[in-house]
Design a protein around this motif. Structure first.
Motif, PDB file in Angstrom:
ATOM      1  N   LEU A 503       0.854  -1.192   0.000  1.00 44.73           N
ATOM      2  CA  LEU A 503       0.000   0.000   0.000  1.00 44.73           C
ATOM      3  C   LEU A 503       0.886   1.236   0.000  1.00 44.73           C
ATOM      4  CD1 LEU A 503      -2.646   1.540   0.189  1.00 44.73           C
ATOM      5  CD2 LEU A 503      -2.644   1.137   2.667  1.00 44.73           C
ATOM      6  N   PHE A 504       0.962   1.896  -1.164  1.00 48.10           N
ATOM      7  CA  PHE A 504       1.687   3.157  -1.281  1.00 48.10           C
ATOM      8  C   PHE A 504       0.718   4.300  -0.983  1.00 48.10           C
ATOM      9  CE2 PHE A 504       4.335   0.404  -3.927  1.00 48.10           C
ATOM     10  CZ  PHE A 504       5.616   0.800  -3.554  1.00 48.10           C
ATOM     11  N   ARG A 505       1.187   5.257  -0.218  1.00 49.46           N
ATOM     12  CA  ARG A 505       0.413   6.473   0.044  1.00 49.46           C
ATOM     13  C   ARG A 505       1.297   7.681  -0.281  1.00 49.46           C
ATOM     14  NH1 ARG A 505      -4.303   5.551   2.840  1.00 49.46           N
ATOM     15  NH2 ARG A 505      -4.466   3.588   4.012  1.00 49.46           N
ATOM     16  N   PHE A 506       0.715   8.673  -0.919  1.00 52.06           N
ATOM     17  CA  PHE A 506       1.442   9.918  -1.170  1.00 52.06           C
ATOM     18  C   PHE A 506       0.432  11.061  -1.157  1.00 52.06           C
ATOM     19  CE2 PHE A 506       0.307   8.193  -5.311  1.00 52.06           C
ATOM     20  CZ  PHE A 506      -0.199   9.272  -6.003  1.00 52.06           C
ATOM     21  N   THR A 507       0.940  12.259  -0.931  1.00 52.70           N
ATOM     22  CA  THR A 507       0.078  13.442  -0.820  1.00 52.70           C
ATOM     23  C   THR A 507       0.404  14.420  -1.935  1.00 52.70           C
ATOM     24  OG1 THR A 507       1.630  14.559   0.680  1.00 52.70           O
ATOM     25  CG2 THR A 507      -0.083  13.207   1.688  1.00 52.70           C
ATOM     26  N   LEU A 508      -0.627  15.156  -2.329  1.00 50.38           N
ATOM     27  CA  LEU A 508      -0.495  16.225  -3.311  1.00 50.38           C
ATOM     28  C   LEU A 508      -1.286  17.425  -2.783  1.00 50.38           C
ATOM     29  CD1 LEU A 508      -0.952  14.300  -6.688  1.00 50.38           C
ATOM     30  CD2 LEU A 508       1.194  15.134  -5.712  1.00 50.38           C
ATOM     31  N   PRO A 509      -0.730  18.640  -2.846  1.00 49.93           N
ATOM     32  CA  PRO A 509      -1.432  19.808  -2.287  1.00 49.93           C
ATOM     33  C   PRO A 509      -2.744  20.086  -3.014  1.00 49.93           C
ATOM     34  CG  PRO A 509       0.896  20.299  -2.648  1.00 49.93           C
ATOM     35  CD  PRO A 509       0.619  18.991  -3.334  1.00 49.93           C
ATOM     36  N   VAL A 510      -3.719  20.579  -2.224  1.00 53.30           N
ATOM     37  CA  VAL A 510      -4.985  21.020  -2.810  1.00 53.30           C
ATOM     38  C   VAL A 510      -4.743  22.324  -3.565  1.00 53.30           C
ATOM     39  CG1 VAL A 510      -7.327  21.815  -2.261  1.00 53.30           C
ATOM     40  CG2 VAL A 510      -6.312  19.925  -0.976  1.00 53.30           C
ATOM     41  N   PRO A 511      -5.298  22.489  -4.761  1.00 50.59           N
ATOM     42  CA  PRO A 511      -5.116  23.753  -5.502  1.00 50.59           C
ATOM     43  C   PRO A 511      -5.605  24.944  -4.692  1.00 50.59           C
ATOM     44  CG  PRO A 511      -6.046  22.057  -6.932  1.00 50.59           C
ATOM     45  CD  PRO A 511      -6.043  21.494  -5.544  1.00 50.59           C
ATOM     46  N   VAL A 512      -4.910  26.074  -4.826  1.00 51.71           N
ATOM     47  CA  VAL A 512      -5.242  27.285  -4.061  1.00 51.71           C
ATOM     48  C   VAL A 512      -6.664  27.749  -4.311  1.00 51.71           C
ATOM     49  CG1 VAL A 512      -4.623  29.697  -3.673  1.00 51.71           C
ATOM     50  CG2 VAL A 512      -2.831  27.970  -3.947  1.00 51.71           C
ATOM     51  N   PRO A 513      -7.182  27.829  -5.525  1.00 51.48           N
ATOM     52  CA  PRO A 513      -8.584  28.251  -5.719  1.00 51.48           C
ATOM     53  C   PRO A 513      -9.569  27.380  -4.957  1.00 51.48           C
ATOM     54  CG  PRO A 513      -7.422  28.288  -7.799  1.00 51.48           C
ATOM     55  CD  PRO A 513      -6.519  27.624  -6.819  1.00 51.48           C
ATOM     56  N   ALA A 514      -9.301  26.078  -4.884  1.00 50.38           N
ATOM     57  CA  ALA A 514     -10.183  25.178  -4.146  1.00 50.38           C
ATOM     58  C   ALA A 514     -10.195  25.510  -2.667  1.00 50.38           C
ATOM     59  CB  ALA A 514      -9.765  23.723  -4.370  1.00 50.38           C
ATOM     60  N   LEU A 515      -9.015  25.838  -2.127  1.00 45.12           N
ATOM     61  CA  LEU A 515      -8.952  26.243  -0.725  1.00 45.12           C
ATOM     62  C   LEU A 515      -9.740  27.519  -0.492  1.00 45.12           C
ATOM     63  CD1 LEU A 515      -5.204  25.557   0.164  1.00 45.12           C
ATOM     64  CD2 LEU A 515      -7.200  24.299   0.979  1.00 45.12           C
ATOM     65  N   ALA A 516      -9.657  28.471  -1.436  1.00 42.99           N
ATOM     66  CA  ALA A 516     -10.389  29.729  -1.292  1.00 42.99           C
ATOM     67  C   ALA A 516     -11.885  29.504  -1.309  1.00 42.99           C
ATOM     68  CB  ALA A 516      -9.978  30.702  -2.403  1.00 42.99           C
TER      69      ALA A 516
END
Length: 521
Positions: A503-516
């Motif tokens: 089981l590989f897990r990795f993270t990717l940042p949420v796009p800035v517009p989505a956070l806004a």
């Protein structure tokens, strides 16, 4: 205890206690004096002066009695004795009232008693005998004529009244002087109280200036000197213990700040030295990157051509002379072809690893559903051969480089298919879990798995857990995956929780517009 060591609060308290004591003494004296003044004033106004007036009234009543008796002696009419009888009653009332007014004054009471005795004697020895004689013998003008005895008795009574009047006048003047004296004393006490308050204010102002204002001003000057840059100057203060303690605390703070400043300056020098070293290393890194780029250029052009020739001619030898030479010669030719091909794959993987983050077209919105679909399409042949199943749905849109993210999923899917268990169709499940500021992507398979002690080792370049004869490859695929994830601002790891598979897990940042948008909602 030495007063010079007293605290400011203790000194002010002592001053206030002394002033309060003096004011209490003055207040008590003023109260006693005012009470005496009031009593003396009441004595003058309500007792002595009315008593003095009563002496005039007594003389008037005595004269009235004398006149009434003479008139009766000349007329013989009883009605002419009405004033005589009324004068006696008025006299008795006046004497009784005067006694009340001079109560507590023995001398004056004695004089009042003398008047009562003298008037009683006048009536007993003169008036009553003449009245009785006239009633018995009738009117006789000779009887009405005053005699030496009658004059002497009458003058004695009048003299008693005059003596009381003189005594009352003297006593009233004496009490009046006492009233004036007590009034002056009361004024002096009030003046003394005002002087005590003024002196206390002056002393308090002096104490505040000497013990507060001047020491605080001096302390402020020393603090400004330190604030001006003289951090070695020792702060001292003269004054009450509070300000001395404050100066010691400020000096302690100065020493600490000076020590911290020395540490900061030393750290600054170290940082400047480190910055210079970093600049040198950055320059060396820039040169190294240029050398790496030159190497990549050479590897992609100059080294590829000889390898292609070696591989091509070895393959020609293999096809043309296969079976014509002995078995060992065929084996050597196969080794040469395999080595040339593996060298080409290794160089291509190294080029791909070195180009991550250097050759970029910028981040764009990337739909991971499309990326995984394209990556899975690359393995259609292996999927058909192994009955592999790739499951994914509702993957997010992220910011990144689509080719790199495609290479990431290609490596993970390829590893899952390659490291499968015998006689078990591979099953690969790709899911995404949204977080506050990042997406967590999981890639799970049912393959042979990875032991927990090798969970970090597999991400190191050229690290292999199996022989190349068992599982082919260059050992750089997961290193490329790790570099791609970190280039996109995430992290990758192996979750040891599954009982089978990896089981590989990795993270990717949420796009800035989505956070806004989430913040606005």
């Amino acid at each position: 205890m030495n007063p010079s060591t007293w605290s400011l609060w203790r000194r002010i308290t002592a001053l206030c206690a002394v002033v309060a004591g003096l004011l209490v003494v003055i207040a008590v004296g003023a109260t006693v004096t005012a009470a005496a003044n009031r009593s003396e004033t009441e004595q003058v106004m309500d007792r002595l002066t009315p008593a003095l007036v009563n002496t005039e009234r007594l003389y008037s009543q005595l004269l009235r009695q004398q006149s009434s008796v003479r008139t009766y002696l000349l007329t013989g009419k009883d009605s002419d004795l009405d004033n005589y009888r009324d004068g006696q009653g008025q006299e008795a009332a006046i004497i009784a009232e005067t006694r009340r007014m001079v109560a507590g004054e023995p001398k004056l009471l004695s004089a009042v008693d003398g008047i009562a005795a003298a008037t009683a004697r006048y009536r007993r020895e003169i008036a009553e005998p003449l009245i009785s004689q006239t009633r018995a013998n009738g009117v006789n003008p000779d009887t009405a004529a005053p005699t030496d005895q009658s004059r002497a008795v009458y003058n004695d009574a009048a003299g008693q009244i005059n003596a009381l009047s003189q005594l009352l006048s003297v006593r009233r003047d004496e009490v009046t002087r006492q009233v004036r004296t007590s009034g002056n004393l009361l004024v002096l006490l009030l003046i003394f109280a005002a002087v005590v308050v003024v002196v206390a204010g002056i002393v308090l102002a002096f104490l505040l200036r000497r013990l507060v204002t001047r020491p605080v001003t001096d302390l402020a000057g020393e603090v400004r000197r330190v604030a001006g840059g003289d951090y070695e100057y020792e702060i001292r203060s003269t004054g009450p213990p509070e300000l001395t303690a404050l100066a010691d605390d400020v000096d302690t703070m100065r020493r600490r700040i000076n020590a911290d400043l020395t540490d900061v300056q030393d750290s600054r020098r170290l940082v400047e030295e480190a910055n210079r070293m970093l600049e040198q290393q950055a320059a060396e890194l820039t040169r190294s990157n240029r050398d790496l780029e030159q190497f990549a250029y050479v590897a992609s052009h100059d080294l590829q051509e000889p390898l292609r020739k070696v591989a091509s001619f070895c393959q020609l030898l293999q096809r043309r002379y296969s079976g014509q030479l002995d078995e060992r010669a065929d084996q050597y030719i196969a080794f040469a072809v395999d080595g040339a091909q593996r060298m080409q794959r290794l160089i291509n993987d190294l080029l791909a690893f070195s180009r991550i983050g250097r050759l970029t077209n910028g981040f764009t919105d990337v739909d991971l559903n499309k990326v995984v679909q394209d990556a899975a399409a690359q393995f259609d042949a292996q999927r058909e051969a192994t009955n592999a199943e790739i499951v994914f749905t509702d993957l997010p849109v992220v910011r990144g480089e689509e080719p790199l993210l495609g290479a990431l999923f290609s490596n993970l899917i390829g590893n899952a298919i390659k490291f499968r268990r015998p006689d078990v169709p591979p099953r690969i499940v790709i899911q995404a879990t949204p977080g506050e500021d990042e997406f967590e992507i999981s890639v799970e398979d049912n393959g042979i798995g990875i032991e927990p002690e090798f969970a970090d080792k597999v991400f190191v370049i050229f690290q292999r857990l199996h022989a190349k004869e068992t599982y082919p490859g260059t050992g750089i695929g997961l290193a490329i995956a790790k570099k791609i994830v970190e280039y996109h601002g995430g992290r990758i790891w192996i979750d040891p929780s599954p009982r089978e598979g990896t089981l590989f897990r990795f993270t990717l940042p949420v796009p800035v517009p989505a956070l806004a948008e989430e913040s606005a909602s």
